[in-house]
Design a protein around this motif. Structure first.
Motif, short mmCIF file in Angstrom:
data_model
loop_
_atom_site.label_atom_id
_atom_site.label_comp_id
_atom_site.label_asym_id
_atom_site.label_seq_id
_atom_site.Cartn_x
_atom_site.Cartn_y
_atom_site.Cartn_z
N PRO A 170 35.87 -41.98 57.32
CA PRO A 170 36.31 -43.37 57.08
C PRO A 170 36.64 -44.17 58.33
CG PRO A 170 37.32 -41.89 55.49
CD PRO A 170 36.60 -41.01 56.48
N HIS A 171 37.04 -43.50 59.43
CA HIS A 171 37.42 -44.24 60.64
C HIS A 171 36.25 -44.36 61.62
CE1 HIS A 171 37.78 -40.01 61.50
NE2 HIS A 171 37.92 -40.25 62.78
N GLU A 180 42.48 -43.86 52.26
CA GLU A 180 43.11 -44.01 50.94
C GLU A 180 42.13 -44.56 49.91
OE1 GLU A 180 46.88 -46.32 48.83
OE2 GLU A 180 46.55 -46.47 50.99
N ALA A 181 41.40 -45.61 50.28
CA ALA A 181 40.43 -46.20 49.34
C ALA A 181 39.29 -45.22 49.06
CB ALA A 181 39.87 -47.50 49.91
N THR A 182 38.91 -44.45 50.06
CA THR A 182 37.83 -43.47 49.86
C THR A 182 38.24 -42.40 48.86
OG1 THR A 182 36.98 -43.85 52.10
CG2 THR A 182 36.35 -41.80 51.02
N SER A 187 36.69 -41.78 45.02
CA SER A 187 35.92 -40.53 45.03
C SER A 187 34.67 -40.66 45.90
CB SER A 187 35.53 -40.12 43.60
OG SER A 187 36.67 -39.93 42.80
N GLU A 188 34.83 -41.33 47.01
CA GLU A 188 33.78 -41.51 48.03
C GLU A 188 32.65 -42.42 47.58
OE1 GLU A 188 32.49 -37.62 49.18
OE2 GLU A 188 34.36 -37.12 50.18
N ARG A 189 32.79 -43.09 46.44
CA ARG A 189 31.71 -43.96 45.96
C ARG A 189 31.88 -45.39 46.44
NH1 ARG A 189 30.53 -41.77 39.77
NH2 ARG A 189 29.97 -39.64 40.39
N LEU A 190 31.92 -45.52 47.75
CA LEU A 190 31.98 -46.81 48.42
C LEU A 190 30.76 -46.92 49.33
CD1 LEU A 190 35.76 -46.83 49.48
CD2 LEU A 190 34.76 -47.78 47.39
N VAL A 191 30.41 -48.14 49.71
CA VAL A 191 29.25 -48.32 50.57
C VAL A 191 29.44 -49.56 51.44
CG1 VAL A 191 27.97 -49.67 48.84
CG2 VAL A 191 26.73 -48.47 50.65
N MET A 216 32.69 -39.99 53.80
CA MET A 216 32.83 -38.59 53.41
C MET A 216 34.19 -38.09 53.86
SD MET A 216 30.44 -36.55 56.17
CE MET A 216 30.58 -36.83 57.95
N LEU A 217 34.78 -37.21 53.05
CA LEU A 217 36.05 -36.56 53.37
C LEU A 217 35.78 -35.08 53.59
CD1 LEU A 217 38.27 -38.32 50.70
CD2 LEU A 217 38.16 -38.83 53.15
#
Length: 890
Positions: free
Chosen positions: A203-204, A222-224, A228-232, A289-290
């Motif tokens: 994320p960073h 936090e948002a990720t 559940s990692e479904r951001l783009v 990704m986490l």
């Protein structure tokens, strides 16, 4: 005083005017010269005509004094500014008076300076313009280094990424990412599914690079987690191309790999991913990704990492600290870390370093072309200077010192050069898009070319330097102008050899030498490129079409579902007219994303640091026939879609030679600890394939049957009969019919893929050849111009020789003899310089020595032939001189 003396004395009034006009020591010289000429004209034409002639000469001197005499040369202040301004105005007037000469000179300069300006745009982008990140000098790429490949950076394990981020003080922050592909599902009836280059990032990632999205806020941990990692985050190009630049895209859901993802940002148009490979620089979307659940994973190496140095630290400090940490990790985890090292590279050096030597070579070639242009113009100006001998003599007679005349000539030349620079820069600015296309295709997509202040400043400096350079020979000649020959009417047309002969000869030798060096270098680059692309790749790319298919995990979660999808694709491909063979492979050759694995050879256990390593590919049995990869021993295993208890594999010849020397590889057992297949038997040995490109060495490769370990992402290989391009449209239609949300990605001819891997040497060869051709043309034009002028100046001499019985062959030999000597000297110097340059270029040549005999012979033959032709044409004209007409000339 006798009557004859009185008759030969110039008119007193005119003599007094002359002494008033021409003051100082020059007065006695000018008056004496004109007096002698006056007496001659009295004897030839009578006193009346001589007095009229003398009055015209004095009036001419007076007029020139009124318009050109320097005023206040001894004055202080800014007087020199007005003097230079006057010189500039005079230069412009002279250019207008000779439009043909001016047009030829400016066009020639525009070619030389324009070529350099174009190269300057590339050099500036790679050397002077910072990468599109915040404080890029603080950024570094951190890689792992495998024990058996100390010079090759490797991707990073998640566990080591966390160690570097949390325990290395010199690294202020570290972000991880990996290249990927993604499928954008159709959002409406007219939007087809599209496969795009993508990345998954921590994320960073954007924070470490110091780049903020143009729209939205990007990722946060936090948002990720909540999503559940479904951001783009979208690239600017994808946002414009697919979504019409709609600012309301932020917060909207789009489907990626058949799953909804929320758009949280759009990156600026200038943003590029820090990747060396052109394919991955232009990523079009990023997903977060986490890695928390992989903190202890030291066996999987798949991450790329970029770090920002802590304030006040240097790269050397980071290297020392990471190297010490690698040693501690090797002691703590010998099974996975023994022998592994760390490589820390500055971002700009790693990403742009490969292109810089080629660009410096092209810049040197451009400067060489400009030097040839300068030599050519210097010869033209020398010829024109012969015509201006009377002007220079008059200036000297009127009191102009050598410095004054030299300054005027230099200013004229600099004004001419600046005109050429302006024209050349306008041409480059008009072709900026084409140069940018060359930049992206052959060098790097990380930077943009621009005709900015840096480029214009460099071009201006080069133009001024060029103007001064090609003005020096004529300035030297003018500063030595003699009064009497210059003032005698018709003196400049007298027979004999023209002035400046040694200088012209030296310039011709320089032109030939530089052109020879450029031709040799171009031949070396071309031969190197040909040697590179003629290395047998281990397969036949002719007539092969490739594309990738990746059924999304959201709808093809179970193994059987995506295996069935691949089966259907293979079946339908076989039905396309013109398709002869259909095979599948997990990774195509000549790409940089090949998978590798460690393994054990049955009966020869090895500890983890010494475990053998090999690239591996999942393949269907028909892959080898589709690629025309020869089978050396054994037979290709027939296992296709279903897993079997007894698994047979194929290996390449390099694998057998390296890991099974001196024994029959067929039947040997390979133990793969990561696979559900514990032991596989070697059933076939195939020919080596250059997986890493033409310049790479064959790597050991293990070919695992698809059915033994199916993969979701597969590449389809079609061998076609006839025109492979005719198959492309049908392939896209068939793939869309199976599943509209799974496009045929990277659909292209295999030959095109191979061509992309040699883009940079191809560019060096093409641009180098263009410079060599330009240099050759300019040099030949210079030789022709010098000899044509020499023949014209020696018309009277040749007429006399012809009248005295000299044959045409003798006249040709007289002209050609001097030219041959100049060509031989120029060729010798050029070949010597070319050998030195070739040795310096040995690092970027492939399969060619820096003193390659065929390249040297080619340059000698080419320059010798065209130089001889350029000399023969004026010599042939000399034979046709009519002695009667020549003898009538004054």
């Amino acid at each position: 005083m006798s009557e004859r003396d009185v008759e030969g004395r110039p008119p007193r009034v005119a003599s007094a005017v002359l002494r008033w006009v021409v003051s100082g020591d020059e007065a006695d010289v000018v008056e004496g010269e004109l007096a002698e000429l006056f007496r001659r004209r009295v004897g030839l034409h009578g006193r009346r005509e001589a007095r009229w002639w003398y009055g015209k000469q004095v009036a001419g001197f007076a007029l020139r004094v009124a318009t050109t005499r320097e005023r206040g040369e001894e004055e202080g202040g800014m007087g020199w500014v007005s003097d230079v301004g006057g010189d500039v105005r005079w230069a412009v007037r002279m250019m207008r008076k000779r439009p043909t000469f001016t047009a030829v000179a400016i066009l020639t300069l525009a070619l030389g300076l324009g070529a350099n300006t174009a190269i300057f745009t590339l050099v500036s982008a790679h050397f002077l313009v910072p990468l599109p990140f915040d404080r890029p000098e603080e950024l570094a790429l951190v890689w792992e280094v495998a024990p058996d490949r100390p010079d090759r950076p490797m991707t990073v394990s998640p566990a080591n990424y966390f160690v570097w981020r949390e325990e290395i003080a010199s690294l202020g922050d570290v972000a991880a990412y990996n290249v990927d592909m993604a499928t954008l599902s159709g959002e409406s009836g007219d939007a087809a599914a599209e496969r795009v280059t993508a990345s998954v990032v921590t994320p960073h990632f954007f924070d470490v690079l110091g780049v903020r999205p143009r729209l939205g806020a990007g990722f946060s941990e936090e948002a990720t987690r909540q999503a559940s990692e479904r951001l783009v985050v979208l690239s600017h190009s994808l946002w414009v191309r697919r979504y019409g630049g709609d600012p309301a895209i932020v917060g909207r859901d789009i489907r990626i790999d058949s799953e909804p993802h929320t758009v949280v940002g759009v990156m600026p148009a200038s943003f590029r991913q820090p990747e060396r490979a052109l394919t991955w620089q232009g990523a079009e979307l990023w997903r977060p990704m986490l890695l928390d659940d992989q903190r202890d994973d030291r066996g999987s190496h798949y991450l790329r990492t970029v770090a920002r140095l802590a304030p006040g630290t240097t790269l050397d400090q980071a290297r020392e600290e990471t190297s010490a940490m690698a040693g501690r990790l090797a002691q703590a985890y010998p099974d996975t870390q023994a022998g592994w090292g760390v490589q820390v590279r500055a971002v700009d050096e790693y990403l742009l370093g490969e292109a810089r030597p080629t660009l410096l070579l092209l810049l040197a070639a451009g400067v060489a072309v400009l030097l040839i242009v300068c030599a050519n113009l210097a010869n033209l100006l020398l010829a024109r200077g012969e015509e201006r001998r009377r002007e220079f003599a008059v200036r000297a007679a009127l009191g102009s010192g050598r410095g004054r005349m030299v300054r005027q000539i230099v200013v004229e030349s600099v004004v001419l050069a600046l005109g050429g620079a302006i024209f050349g820069a306008l041409l480059v600015a008009a072709g900026r898009e084409a140069i940018q296309a060359v930049q992206i295709r052959y060098f790097s997509g990380l930077v943009d070319v621009a005709v900015d202040a840096r480029v214009l400043g460099l071009t201006t400096v080069l133009a001024v330097a060029a103007g001064v350079l090609f003005s020096l020979p004529v300035a030297r000649s003018a500063s030595r102008a003699e009064l009497r020959p210059g003032l005698v009417e018709g003196g400049e047309r007298a027979g004999g050899r023209p002035g400046g002969g040694p200088t012209r000869n030296l310039l011709v030798v320089g032109q030939v030498g530089l052109a020879t060096s450029l031709v040799v270098i171009a031949a070396l680059l071309t031969r190197s490129f040909n040697e590179l692309v003629n290395v047998p790749p281990g397969f036949d790319p002719q007539g092969v079409v490739t594309f990738g298919v990746t059924p999304p995990s959201a709808r093809y979660e179970e193994r059987g579902s995506y295996v069935a999808y691949h089966q259907e694709i293979e079946r339908l491909m076989r039905e396309i007219p013109g398709v002869e063979e259909v095979g599948m492979v997990s990774d195509l050759p000549f790409t940089t994303e090949n998978m590798w694995t460690t393994f054990q050879i049955e009966g020869r256990p090895a500890s983890p640091p010494d475990e053998p390593r090999s690239d591996f590919h999942r393949v269907t049995p028909e892959y080898f026939a589709a690629m025309d990869i020869p089978v050396v021993r054994g037979a290709i295993p027939e296992q296709r879609w279903e897993s079997q208890e007894d698994v047979e594999v194929a290996v390449n010849r390099r694998f057998a030679d390296l890991y099974l020397p001196g024994r029959d590889p067929l039947g040997a057992g390979i133990v793969l600890e990561w696979s559900s297949v514990r032991t596989a038997r070697i059933a076939a040995v195939v020919e080596n394939v250059l997986d890493d490109g033409f310049a790479g060495d064959p790597e050991p490769i293990l070919y695992l049957p698809y059915g033994a370990s199916p993969g979701r992402r597969m590449y389809v290989v079609l061998r076609t009969a006839g025109d492979p391009g005719a198959v492309l449209t049908q392939v896209r239609t068939v793939v869309a019919a199976v599943d509209p949300d799974v496009p045929a990605s990277d659909l292209r001819l295999l030959q095109g893929l191979l061509a992309e891997t040699v883009a940079r040497p191809r560019a060096a060869s093409l641009i180098g050849s263009a410079f060599a051709l330009l240099a050759l043309l300019v040099a030949v034009a210079g030789i022709y111009g010098v000899l044509s002028y020499a023949v014209e100046r020696r018309t009277r001499e040749m007429g006399i020789r012809s009248a005295l019985g000299a044959s045409g062959r003798q006249l040709v030999s007289m002209v050609m003899g001097q030219t041959t000597r100049l060509l031989v000297v120029g060729l010798a110097l050029g070949l010597a310089a070319a050998v030195l340059a070739g040795n310096a270029l040995s690092g970027i040549l492939f399969g060619v020595r820096g003193w390659d005999p065929s390249s040297l012979a080619l340059a000698t033959l080419l320059l010798g032939s065209v130089g001889t032709l350029a000399a023969w044409l004026p010599a042939r004209r000399a034979v046709r001189i009519d002695p009667k007409e020549a003898l009538r000339m004054e």
